[in-house]
Scaffold this motif. Structure first.
Motif, short mmCIF file in Angstrom:
data_model
loop_
_atom_site.label_atom_id
_atom_site.label_comp_id
_atom_site.label_asym_id
_atom_site.label_seq_id
_atom_site.Cartn_x
_atom_site.Cartn_y
_atom_site.Cartn_z
N GLU A 82 0.81 -1.22 0.00
CA GLU A 82 0.00 0.00 0.00
C GLU A 82 0.84 1.26 0.00
O GLU A 82 0.37 2.34 -0.37
CB GLU A 82 -0.91 0.04 1.23
CG GLU A 82 -1.91 -1.08 1.30
CD GLU A 82 -1.40 -2.27 2.11
OE1 GLU A 82 -0.19 -2.58 2.03
OE2 GLU A 82 -2.21 -2.88 2.83
N GLY A 83 2.11 1.16 0.43
CA GLY A 83 2.96 2.33 0.52
C GLY A 83 3.31 2.66 1.96
O GLY A 83 2.81 2.04 2.91
N GLU A 84 4.16 3.66 2.14
CA GLU A 84 4.62 4.05 3.47
C GLU A 84 3.46 4.62 4.29
O GLU A 84 2.76 5.54 3.83
CB GLU A 84 5.73 5.09 3.36
CG GLU A 84 6.98 4.56 2.68
CD GLU A 84 7.59 3.40 3.43
OE1 GLU A 84 8.05 3.61 4.57
OE2 GLU A 84 7.58 2.27 2.89
N PRO A 85 3.25 4.11 5.51
CA PRO A 85 2.11 4.58 6.32
C PRO A 85 2.10 6.09 6.54
O PRO A 85 1.04 6.72 6.47
CB PRO A 85 2.30 3.81 7.63
CG PRO A 85 3.02 2.55 7.24
CD PRO A 85 3.96 2.97 6.14
N GLN A 86 3.26 6.68 6.82
CA GLN A 86 3.29 8.12 7.08
C GLN A 86 2.91 8.93 5.86
O GLN A 86 2.21 9.94 5.96
CB GLN A 86 4.68 8.53 7.57
CG GLN A 86 5.00 8.14 8.99
CD GLN A 86 6.38 8.62 9.39
OE1 GLN A 86 7.41 8.11 8.94
NE2 GLN A 86 6.41 9.65 10.22
N LEU A 87 3.36 8.49 4.70
CA LEU A 87 3.01 9.20 3.47
C LEU A 87 1.52 9.05 3.17
O LEU A 87 0.86 10.01 2.75
CB LEU A 87 3.84 8.67 2.30
CG LEU A 87 3.61 9.33 0.93
CD1 LEU A 87 3.83 10.84 1.00
CD2 LEU A 87 4.52 8.71 -0.14
N ARG A 88 0.98 7.89 3.41
CA ARG A 88 -0.45 7.68 3.20
C ARG A 88 -1.28 8.57 4.14
O ARG A 88 -2.29 9.14 3.73
CB ARG A 88 -0.80 6.21 3.41
CG ARG A 88 -0.15 5.29 2.37
CD ARG A 88 -0.29 3.84 2.75
NE ARG A 88 -1.67 3.40 2.67
CZ ARG A 88 -2.17 2.40 3.39
NH1 ARG A 88 -1.42 1.76 4.29
NH2 ARG A 88 -3.45 2.06 3.24
N GLU A 89 -0.82 8.70 5.38
CA GLU A 89 -1.50 9.59 6.32
C GLU A 89 -1.45 11.03 5.83
O GLU A 89 -2.45 11.76 5.88
CB GLU A 89 -0.87 9.48 7.71
CG GLU A 89 -1.12 8.17 8.43
CD GLU A 89 -2.50 8.10 9.06
OE1 GLU A 89 -3.29 9.07 8.93
OE2 GLU A 89 -2.80 7.06 9.69
N ALA A 90 -0.27 11.46 5.34
CA ALA A 90 -0.12 12.84 4.87
C ALA A 90 -1.00 13.10 3.66
O ALA A 90 -1.62 14.18 3.54
CB ALA A 90 1.34 13.11 4.54
N LEU A 91 -1.09 12.15 2.75
CA LEU A 91 -1.91 12.33 1.55
C LEU A 91 -3.40 12.31 1.89
O LEU A 91 -4.19 13.04 1.29
CB LEU A 91 -1.57 11.26 0.52
CG LEU A 91 -0.18 11.40 -0.12
CD1 LEU A 91 0.18 10.15 -0.91
CD2 LEU A 91 -0.13 12.63 -1.02
N ALA A 92 -3.78 11.48 2.86
CA ALA A 92 -5.18 11.46 3.29
C ALA A 92 -5.56 12.80 3.91
O ALA A 92 -6.66 13.32 3.66
CB ALA A 92 -5.42 10.32 4.29
N ALA A 93 -4.67 13.37 4.71
CA ALA A 93 -4.94 14.68 5.32
C ALA A 93 -5.06 15.75 4.25
O ALA A 93 -5.94 16.63 4.31
CB ALA A 93 -3.83 15.04 6.31
N GLN A 94 -4.20 15.68 3.24
CA GLN A 94 -4.25 16.63 2.13
C GLN A 94 -5.57 16.50 1.37
O GLN A 94 -6.19 17.51 0.98
CB GLN A 94 -3.07 16.35 1.19
CG GLN A 94 -2.96 17.23 -0.02
CD GLN A 94 -1.71 16.91 -0.83
OE1 GLN A 94 -0.64 17.42 -0.56
NE2 GLN A 94 -1.84 16.04 -1.82
N ALA A 95 -6.02 15.27 1.16
CA ALA A 95 -7.29 15.03 0.45
C ALA A 95 -8.48 15.53 1.27
O ALA A 95 -9.42 16.12 0.71
CB ALA A 95 -7.43 13.54 0.14
N ARG A 96 -8.46 15.30 2.58
CA ARG A 96 -9.56 15.78 3.41
C ARG A 96 -9.65 17.30 3.37
O ARG A 96 -10.76 17.87 3.41
CB ARG A 96 -9.39 15.29 4.86
CG ARG A 96 -9.69 13.80 5.04
CD ARG A 96 -9.80 13.43 6.50
NE ARG A 96 -8.55 13.62 7.23
CZ ARG A 96 -7.60 12.70 7.36
NH1 ARG A 96 -7.75 11.49 6.79
NH2 ARG A 96 -6.52 12.95 8.06
#
Length: 411
Positions: A82-96
């Motif tokens: 799925e990818g790096e957890p921290q990067l996924r968190e950062a991208l989810a925050a950006q999308a929200r």
């Protein structure tokens, strides 16, 4: 000078024959495989003397300086599919922040957003599957969808977004598996959908239950400060995949893109990715994470927008000098391209050999349509990459090639 000849016909289906002349035992799908026009042109554009308006390359002067000293040794190991957890968190925050209702469990890191299109094609498309596209649309998306055998239904793209009457008609008469749209600084047209168009598109997709694949590689490259919520944030019923990349804002060499998908789609996309490459570049992900969501990234974006706005203005001034009698265009409010409509229509693919002989590369517009032969007379010109000192001469030569060809065909 070494000549390069690119024939329109060479982009037809390959003849798959063995050395003995017998047919190769390849899949039926491969019979639809076509040579990439842009690959051939970009290969020619590598010559140092070439003045290229062809690819969507960021300006090398704006590629940020990268620091690697603090990268943990563990990043060199295999990571999660799925990818790096921290990067996924950062991208989810950006999308929200854009209004997209999601969390990190819906985010997948991919090898550039082109991989999202490959995964979506594998998920949805069999030979004859109907899908809905803008006309024109992104060339590489069209190629992969057609490779998998899609029946491409198209909707004309207007100044504010797709022709909504045509869109409703398509949805009433067909049952597309998904709609692929690029609503923000569309490639190739640079159209940015209005708020009204976005609402209307979302309502239609909800009404007919059609999945949306929304591609937004140019969202951050806005020159007028304008923005609009993604269409996926307006959907109430339909499934969706939202895809983006850091290639246009950071470094394309990182090969880091991402997709965000509704929970009903994400597990299937993940299994498809695991069957394709298992992992995405962890080194590139680490570097992207040093930027996403940071203050220095926001400052970089401000500088990037100012830089490209200046290049756009210089490009448009040169177009006015050399193309005012040849073509019409709208000034792009973001992205990396001008989309020109010739006043006297010719198949712009026929211009390639003459342009390349003059050391000028450009992208013909016909291949951005599902039916290229029925849509002559368009050019996509990139303004971000060419050296400003060579800009005027390059457009002058390209205009001369067009005038000569038009006169020859009229004779």
């Amino acid at each position: 000078m070494r000549s390069i000849v690119i024939s329109v016909n060479q982009f037809d289906v390959f003849p798959f024959l063995s050395a003995s002349g017998d047919p190769m035992p390849f899949s039926e799908r491969v019979t639809r495989l076509k040579s990439s026009l842009i690959r051939e042109i970009l290969a020619a554009a590598q010559r140092p003397e070439m003045m290229s308006f062809a690819g969507g390359l960021p300006a090398e002067a704006m590629l940020p300086k990268s620091e690697w000293a603090d990268m943990p040794r563990s990043i060199g190991q295999y990571g999660m599919s799925e990818g790096e957890p921290q990067l996924r968190e950062a991208l989810a925050a950006q999308a929200r922040a854009l209004g997209i209702d999601c969390d990190a469990s819906q985010v997948m890191i991919v090898s550039g957003s082109q991989q999202t299109l490959d995964l979506a094609a594998k998920l949805y498309i069999d030979k004859g599957t109907e899908i809905l596209l803008e006309a024109p649309t992104y060339l590489a998306a069209l190629q992969i969808f057609q490779l998998f055998g899609a029946d491409c239904l198209t909707v004309p793209l207007l100044a504010e977004g797709p022709d909504l009457n045509a869109l409703r008609q398509r949805l009433e008469q067909h049952s597309p598996s998904f709609a692929y749209l690029i609503p923000t600084f569309q490639n190739p047209s640079a159209v940015r959908y209005s708020e009204t168009a976005r609402d209307a598109v979302a309502a239609l997709l909800d009404e007919f239950g059609v999945t949306l694949i929304e591609d937004e590689p140019y969202r951050e490259l806005t020159f007028d400060g304008g923005s609009a919520r993604p269409i996926v944030s307006r959907l109430k019923k339909a499934s969706w995949i939202y895809t983006g990349t850091v290639s246009k804002t950071l470094m394309p060499g990182l090969r880091v893109g991402y997709l965000i998908a509704t929970p009903d789609l994400f597990p299937h996309l993940l299994k498809l990715k695991q069957s394709a490459d298992l992992h995405t570049n962890r080194v590139g992900q680490w570097q992207a994470l040093q930027w996403i969501g940071s203050e220095h990234y926001e400052q970089h974006l401000l500088e990037l927008r100012s830089f490209y706005r200046t290049r756009r203005d210089a490009f448009e001034a040169a177009l006015q000098r050399h193309f005012a009698d040849l073509a019409e265009w709208n000034s792009p409010q973001g992205g990396l391209f001008f989309w020109l409509t010739l006043k006297h229509k010719i198949d712009t693919r026929t211009l390639l050999d003459s342009a390349l002989a003059q050391n000028v590369a450009f992208m013909p517009g016909e291949p951005f349509f599902a039916d290229p032969d029925a849509n002559p007379g368009y050019l996509r010109l990139n303004f971000s990459h060419i050296d400003p000192e060579r800009l005027d001469e390059g457009l002058k030569r390209l205009a001369a090639v067009i005038r000569h060809t038009q006169l020859s065909q009229a004779a």
